[in-house]
Design a protein around this motif. Sequence first.
Motif, short mmCIF file in Angstrom:
data_model
loop_
_atom_site.label_atom_id
_atom_site.label_comp_id
_atom_site.label_asym_id
_atom_site.label_seq_id
_atom_site.Cartn_x
_atom_site.Cartn_y
_atom_site.Cartn_z
N ILE A 298 -0.43 -10.25 1.97
CA ILE A 298 -1.26 -9.05 1.91
C ILE A 298 -2.72 -9.46 2.02
N SER A 299 -3.45 -8.81 2.93
CA SER A 299 -4.90 -9.00 3.00
C SER A 299 -5.56 -7.64 3.06
N THR A 300 -6.56 -7.44 2.22
CA THR A 300 -7.30 -6.18 2.27
C THR A 300 -8.63 -6.32 1.54
N ASP A 301 -9.54 -5.42 1.88
CA ASP A 301 -10.84 -5.34 1.19
C ASP A 301 -11.03 -3.94 0.64
N ILE A 302 -11.46 -3.84 -0.60
CA ILE A 302 -11.77 -2.54 -1.18
C ILE A 302 -13.20 -2.60 -1.71
N GLU A 303 -14.01 -1.62 -1.29
CA GLU A 303 -15.44 -1.61 -1.66
C GLU A 303 -15.67 -0.83 -2.95
N GLN A 304 -16.79 -1.13 -3.61
CA GLN A 304 -17.20 -0.41 -4.81
C GLN A 304 -17.28 1.10 -4.50
N GLY A 305 -16.68 1.89 -5.36
CA GLY A 305 -16.76 3.35 -5.24
C GLY A 305 -15.65 3.98 -4.42
N GLU A 306 -14.78 3.17 -3.84
CA GLU A 306 -13.68 3.75 -3.06
C GLU A 306 -12.62 4.36 -3.98
N PHE A 307 -11.85 5.28 -3.39
CA PHE A 307 -10.68 5.86 -4.07
C PHE A 307 -9.51 5.56 -3.14
N VAL A 308 -8.56 4.76 -3.61
CA VAL A 308 -7.49 4.28 -2.74
C VAL A 308 -6.13 4.62 -3.35
N TYR A 309 -5.28 5.27 -2.57
CA TYR A 309 -3.89 5.46 -2.98
C TYR A 309 -3.06 4.31 -2.42
N ILE A 310 -2.14 3.79 -3.24
CA ILE A 310 -1.16 2.82 -2.76
C ILE A 310 0.19 3.56 -2.73
N VAL A 311 0.76 3.68 -1.54
CA VAL A 311 2.02 4.41 -1.40
C VAL A 311 3.09 3.51 -0.78
N GLY A 312 4.33 3.98 -0.83
CA GLY A 312 5.43 3.22 -0.23
C GLY A 312 6.71 3.48 -1.00
N PRO A 313 7.84 3.10 -0.41
CA PRO A 313 9.14 3.33 -1.07
C PRO A 313 9.27 2.52 -2.37
N SER A 314 10.23 2.88 -3.21
CA SER A 314 10.50 2.11 -4.43
C SER A 314 10.85 0.69 -4.06
N GLY A 315 10.32 -0.25 -4.82
CA GLY A 315 10.63 -1.65 -4.57
C GLY A 315 9.79 -2.27 -3.46
N ALA A 316 8.85 -1.51 -2.90
CA ALA A 316 8.04 -1.99 -1.77
C ALA A 316 7.03 -3.06 -2.18
N GLY A 317 6.67 -3.05 -3.47
CA GLY A 317 5.68 -4.03 -3.94
C GLY A 317 4.39 -3.39 -4.46
N LYS A 318 4.38 -2.07 -4.62
CA LYS A 318 3.16 -1.38 -5.06
C LYS A 318 2.69 -1.85 -6.44
N SER A 319 3.64 -1.90 -7.37
CA SER A 319 3.27 -2.32 -8.73
C SER A 319 2.76 -3.75 -8.75
N THR A 320 3.45 -4.60 -8.03
CA THR A 320 3.03 -6.00 -7.98
C THR A 320 1.61 -6.09 -7.41
N PHE A 321 1.35 -5.35 -6.36
CA PHE A 321 0.04 -5.29 -5.71
C PHE A 321 -1.05 -4.92 -6.73
N VAL A 322 -0.82 -3.87 -7.51
CA VAL A 322 -1.87 -3.48 -8.46
C VAL A 322 -1.93 -4.43 -9.66
N LYS A 323 -0.78 -4.97 -10.06
CA LYS A 323 -0.77 -5.89 -11.21
C LYS A 323 -1.57 -7.17 -10.92
#
Length: 228
Positions: free
Chosen positions: A21-46
């Motif tokens: 996974i590669s990504t950049d998030i800037e100060q002040g952004e509002f970002v939703y992380i979506v995807g099917p169950s088990g896709a890795g969303k929780s791991t990504f935010v953790k």
Amino acid sequence: MIKMKDVYKTYSNGVTALNGISTDIEQGEFVYIVGPSGAGKSTFVKLMYREVKPTTGTIMINDRDMSSLKERKVPYLRREIGVIFQDFKLLPKLSVYENIAFALEVIEESPRNIKKRVMDVLELVGLKNKARFIPDELSGGEQQRVSIARAIVNHPKIVIADEPTGNLDPETSWGIMRVFEEINSRGTTIIMATHSKEIVNTIKKRVIAVEDGLIVRDEHRGEYGYEI
Ligand code: ADP
Ligand code: ADP
């Protein structure tokens, strides 16, 4: 402010949750992380609050390298990042006031400052009149507001919410979203993993879609893109 580069995570049971996974998030952004169950969303935010460490790859938050962050420095990081969970994680025997003040007492604020900051944040989430209640005496939506108040009382630059409306009815969820929008309008970066098609398609923000541990879509004012 958040930079991920070639991040892989394989848990000790051999399950690979993130596959580069590669990504950049800037100060002040509002970002939703979506995807099917088990896709890795929780791991990504953790990874962002160091609940999980990457197997390989780098995560920089405010120019700090999370992979080499010493264990003893993690509490400092947690003051700069507010975290909100689906199941609130409030302390059941403490009042609303105490649940929030706790976050300040651990950083040795003076009692007078604590009182002012707790009451200010309770006002922001609309719960000033319930400061003495215990979590069981509140509705689910009110409990989530308390957990938001606790997450933001230190004025973090980043708020991470993992399915914050997952246990709430739609009506209540919109109220929670208004609080997030208010916090975001004050300059706080918000990262929210969610399964709510309604919310993502109504309150348009950046959408990062994760599938099988990869970012498959990253759109400004994106759509939810899944049926449920
Ligand atoms: P690691 O040491 O690889 O970072 P954790 O300490 O997070 O892994 O998890 C320890 C163990 O808990 C894992 O090896 C796994 O068996 C189990 N576990 C926890 N959550 C899950 C889950 N969502 N799915 C499967 N196993 C899990
Ligand atoms: P999502 O939030 O999109 O449902 P997760 O990040 O929770 O995805 O999980 C991605 C994959 O990693 C799943 O296969 C899940 O079972 C596994 N997993 C998550 N946490 C752990 C853990 N602590 N130990 C082992 N496997 C885990």
